[in-house]
Every structure is written in structure tokens, then in C-alpha cells.
Design a protein around this motif. Structure first.
Motif, PDB file in Angstrom:
ATOM      1  N   LEU A 213      -0.240  -8.077  -3.393  1.00  0.00           N
ATOM      2  CA  LEU A 213      -1.317  -8.457  -2.473  1.00  0.00           C
ATOM      3  C   LEU A 213      -1.108  -7.810  -1.102  1.00  0.00           C
ATOM      4  O   LEU A 213      -2.059  -7.326  -0.486  1.00  0.00           O
ATOM      5  CB  LEU A 213      -1.396  -9.981  -2.336  1.00  0.00           C
ATOM      6  N   ASP A 214       0.138  -7.812  -0.636  1.00  0.00           N
ATOM      7  CA  ASP A 214       0.429  -7.185   0.654  1.00  0.00           C
ATOM      8  C   ASP A 214       0.141  -5.678   0.613  1.00  0.00           C
ATOM      9  O   ASP A 214      -0.426  -5.109   1.538  1.00  0.00           O
ATOM     10  CB  ASP A 214       1.894  -7.419   1.052  1.00  0.00           C
ATOM     11  N   ARG A 215       0.534  -5.047  -0.483  1.00  0.00           N
ATOM     12  CA  ARG A 215       0.295  -3.609  -0.645  1.00  0.00           C
ATOM     13  C   ARG A 215      -1.202  -3.331  -0.692  1.00  0.00           C
ATOM     14  O   ARG A 215      -1.689  -2.375  -0.074  1.00  0.00           O
ATOM     15  CB  ARG A 215       0.978  -3.113  -1.926  1.00  0.00           C
TER      16      ARG A 215
ATOM     17  N   LEU B 215      -3.508  -1.037   1.918  1.00  0.00           N
ATOM     18  CA  LEU B 215      -4.307   0.097   1.459  1.00  0.00           C
ATOM     19  C   LEU B 215      -5.804  -0.157   1.587  1.00  0.00           C
ATOM     20  O   LEU B 215      -6.614   0.728   1.309  1.00  0.00           O
ATOM     21  CB  LEU B 215      -3.955   0.419   0.002  1.00  0.00           C
ATOM     22  N   GLY B 216      -6.193  -1.379   1.970  1.00  0.00           N
ATOM     23  CA  GLY B 216      -7.601  -1.695   2.148  1.00  0.00           C
ATOM     24  C   GLY B 216      -8.324  -2.008   0.855  1.00  0.00           C
ATOM     25  O   GLY B 216      -9.541  -1.937   0.796  1.00  0.00           O
ATOM     26  N   ILE B 217      -7.589  -2.346  -0.192  1.00  0.00           N
ATOM     27  CA  ILE B 217      -8.211  -2.704  -1.475  1.00  0.00           C
ATOM     28  C   ILE B 217      -8.653  -4.160  -1.391  1.00  0.00           C
ATOM     29  O   ILE B 217      -7.885  -5.024  -0.972  1.00  0.00           O
ATOM     30  CB  ILE B 217      -7.225  -2.496  -2.639  1.00  0.00           C
TER      31      ILE B 217
END
Length: 177
Positions: free
Chosen positions: A92-94, A98-100
Motif C-alpha cells: 500500500l505504501d509503495r 507511485l500514485g496508484i
């Protein structure tokens, strides 16, 4: 008036015994610690059926009873669930970096959830008794304690009845002249 007292005494003793037994039965705690909920979930199902917060899983690892730690795989299951939650948080942090968009808002994390058949009538009855916790008193022990208490009450009632009859007989016999 004394015959009434003799008739009421066993009923009063039985009522008192039932009241004491009711106080001795385990009650379900209104709010269990989340670590206790994790351990109880695993104890009931042999696996974790829900998703728990990371703090609960860590606390449960510290509070696992020694016998479960030694003779079962509860710590492995809790550690696997903890790792899955940590991985989920990292993903979730990643994704945020990345703006996903967050796709987990659609539904809960189903990676740790297992579908089970609905509980049987027997299982629901046991659950309603409040003895599903790892800390509660086993039902066979409660049944044996109840039977033992009833036997003691009946023995006390028979002894009291004999003494009352002996006292009446001593009063009703005329003294020797």
C-alpha cells in the motif's frame, strides 16, 4: 411452624447452591484483548480465520500459552499472518508513492480469510455457553461439578431430615416415671 422449617430448609439450601454455581460459571468478557482474540480464533479453528491488526498479532505472539507454543503451530500461523499484514502495508505504501489508486477499498483483504461451512447446532450451543475461550472451564468439568454438588446437597438434606426426625421423636416420648 417447625415442620415448615424442615420442608423449606432443603429448598433453601438447593437455591443457595444453584446461586453459588451460577456465580462460579465463567462469564464472557465484554471486551477481550485483541491478542486473546487472535489466540482464541486459532484455538477454535486451528487457523486464523480473520485479519487482525499488526499490533494484535505481535501481542499474541508474546502471550501464546506455553503448551500451545510447544505442541502446535500457532506461532507459525501468527507469524505468517503478521508477515502478510506487513507485506500488505508495504504494498500500500509503495502504491501510494507511485500514485496508484488504492484498490483495497473495494473489499477486505481476502488472502487470510477461509470460507467455512456454517456452524452446526451443537457448535452454536457450545458457543452460546461461553466456553469457547481458551481460558474458560471445560463443559465436562462443569457437569461433573454440578452432579457432585447435587449429591452433596441430597446427602445434607437426608442428614438434616434424620436429625429433625430424631429430635421430634425425643420430644414426643414421655419421660420414664
Amino acid at each position: 411452624m417447625r415442620p415448615r422449617l424442615a420442608a423449606i430448609l432443603p429448598v433453601l439450601a438447593a437455591t443457595l447452591a444453584v446461586g453459588l454455581l451460577g456465580l462460579a460459571l465463567p462469564g464472557t468478557a465484554a471486551a477481550k484483548s485483541c491478542a486473546r482474540q487472535v489466540i482464541d480464533d486459532w484455538s477454535q479453528h486451528g487457523e486464523l480465520t480473520r485479519t487482525y491488526p499488526i499490533r494484535c498479532l505481535r501481542a499474541a505472539l508474546d502471550q501464546v500459552p506455553e503448551d500451545l507454543r510447544d505442541y502446535s503451530n500457532i506461532t507459525d500461523d501468527i507469524q505468517a499472518a503478521l508477515q502478510a499484514q506487513l507485506d500488505r502495508r508495504a504494498n500500500l505504501d509503495r502504491a501510494k508513492r507511485l500514485g496508484i489508486p488504492d484498490s483495497t477499498k473495494v473489499g477486505p483483504n481476502r488472502s487470510l480469510q477461509v470460507s467455512h461451512p456454517p456452524p452446526s447446532l451443537y457448535r452454536r450451543a457450545i458457543d452460546n455457553l461461553g466456553t469457547t475461550s481458551a481460558d474458560s472451564i471445560p463443559i465436562p468439568l462443569l457437569v461433573l461439578a454440578s452432579l457432585g454438588g447435587l449429591l452433596l446437597l441430597s446427602a445434607a438434606g437426608m442428614t438434616a431430615t434424620r436429625r429433625i426426625k430424631a429430635a421430634r421423636a425425643a420430644r414426643s416420648t414421655p419421660p420414664d416415671a
